[in-house]
Design an enzyme around this catalytic site. Structure first.
Site, PDB file in Angstrom:
ATOM      1  N   CYS A   1       0.865  -1.182   0.000  1.00  0.00           N
ATOM      2  CA  CYS A   1       0.000   0.000   0.000  1.00  0.00           C
ATOM      3  C   CYS A   1       0.897   1.225   0.000  1.00  0.00           C
ATOM      4  O   CYS A   1       1.761   1.367   0.878  1.00  0.00           O
ATOM      5  CB  CYS A   1      -0.879  -0.015   1.250  1.00  0.00           C
ATOM      6  SG  CYS A   1      -1.858   1.490   1.453  1.00  0.00           S
TER       7      CYS A   1
ATOM      8  N   CYS B   1      -0.570   3.876  -6.384  1.00  0.00           N
ATOM      9  CA  CYS B   1      -1.507   3.291  -5.423  1.00  0.00           C
ATOM     10  C   CYS B   1      -1.729   1.875  -5.920  1.00  0.00           C
ATOM     11  O   CYS B   1      -1.954   1.669  -7.123  1.00  0.00           O
ATOM     12  CB  CYS B   1      -2.825   4.070  -5.410  1.00  0.00           C
ATOM     13  SG  CYS B   1      -4.161   3.243  -4.518  1.00  0.00           S
TER      14      CYS B   1
HETATM   15  N1  DGL Z   1      -3.985   0.751  -1.959  1.00  0.00           N
HETATM   16  C1  DGL Z   1      -3.726   1.954  -1.199  1.00  0.00           C
HETATM   17  C2  DGL Z   1      -2.466   2.633  -1.701  1.00  0.00           C
HETATM   18  O1  DGL Z   1      -1.669   1.972  -2.355  1.00  0.00           O
HETATM   19  C3  DGL Z   1      -4.765   3.041  -1.232  1.00  0.00           C
HETATM   20  C4  DGL Z   1      -6.152   2.854  -1.102  1.00  0.00           C
HETATM   21  C5  DGL Z   1      -6.714   3.638   0.054  1.00  0.00           C
HETATM   22  O2  DGL Z   1      -6.951   4.852  -0.085  1.00  0.00           O
HETATM   23  O3  DGL Z   1      -6.887   3.011   1.093  1.00  0.00           O
HETATM   24  O4  DGL Z   1      -2.246   3.798  -1.454  1.00  0.00           O
END
Ligand code: DGL
Length: 263
Positions: free
Chosen positions: A66, A180
């Site tokens: 993430c 993301c």
């Molecule tokens: N998958 C998360 C990232 O890579 C973001 C998603 C979220 O906002 O929770 O930043």
């Protein structure tokens, strides 16, 4: 491995391709999704909760799949994991390295959550690549939530995504980092809006390569021939996580267990 939701499955997928013999536990902190619009301080404490939980399960390596959690809390995860001898692999740095290596014009775009953009982690990582780059970053508050709720790609959604991409087109970038882990799930849509000549950079492959290298260096790799085990945990409704995760990973997730991180 963990993420706020299903986005990290794009990283897990690459790890399953490269390291099929390893056992994986994936945790989606779905009860507190989205991470990407929260203050960094709050995210640091979420990272501490999730990392602590996975370390208690005796993880031999931790992947923060993430970008928002990496940008706000990678140091927090390392503070908890490294005294136990557990290496931590994160996103952000790998994409910056790849983008700096492949851009021809030196004009690089970043699509990421508002928290990741505000934290400046991509700007710093790109500045550290020893090459003058013109960086255009766009915070996309709605994009991960659209993906996480498996929204229909109607005209409203497409217009929202077009709006995020517009500053990158105006800046004439030739390389775009999907900053993301949710965004690779809509890579075809983004590529179509960006056009054929723009190269899209994602974290998964580079993260899998780092995991492979670190496990081998430390003699922690699993030499088994067959496939390892995989388990999925989430912090809210398990059925919806299983449904959306199965579709994205294109494999049965089996039992998805709902856990309480503070329990
Ligand atoms: N998958 C998360 C990232 O890579 C973001 C998603 C979220 O906002 O929770 O930043």
């Amino acid at each position: 491995m963990f993420d706020s939701g299903v986005g990290g499955l794009t990283v897990l997928h690459e790890c399953l391709v490269s390291l099929p013999g390893e056992d994986f536990v994936y945790l989606g902190d779905t009860a507190r999704f989205p991470y990407g619009t929260r203050p960094a301080e709050e995210l640091r404490s979420f990272v501490a909760d999730v990392a602590g939980y996975l370390l208690d399960l005796d993880a031999k390596l931790l992947v923060i799949a993430c970008n928002s959690a990496t940008s706000a809390g990678a140091d927090e995860a390392r503070r908890l994991a490294e005294p136990l001898g557990v290496p931590v692999v994160t996103v952000i740095e790998p994409e910056a390295e790849i983008a700096a290596a492949i851009t021809e014009s030196g004009k690089v775009g970043v699509l990421a959550t508002p928290t990741t953009v505000a934290g400046g982690a991509y700007r710093r990582a790109l500045e550290g690549q020893g090459r003058a780059l013109e960086v255009t970053e766009v915070g996309c508050p709605d994009l991960a939530p659209i993906i996480q709720r498996d929204a229909t790609f109607d005209h409203g959604v497409i217009d929202t995504v077009r709006g995020y991409v517009k500053p990158l087109k105006q800046a004439q970038v030739d390389t775009v980092i999907l900053g993301c882990t949710h965004y690779p799930l809509v890579a075809p849509l983004l590529q179509r809006i960006l056009g054929r000549d723009v190269r899209v950079v994602m974290a998964g492959h580079a993260v899998a390569a780092s995991v492979q290298r670190i496990l081998a260096e430390r003699g922690l790799d699993n030499p088994r021939e067959g496939e390892g085990d995989y388990r999925f945990l989430c912090t809210s409704d398990a059925d919806s996580f299983r449904e959306i995760g199965t579709r994205f990973l294109q494999m049965p997730l089996g039992e998805v267990r709902r856990v309480d991180l503070r329990g």
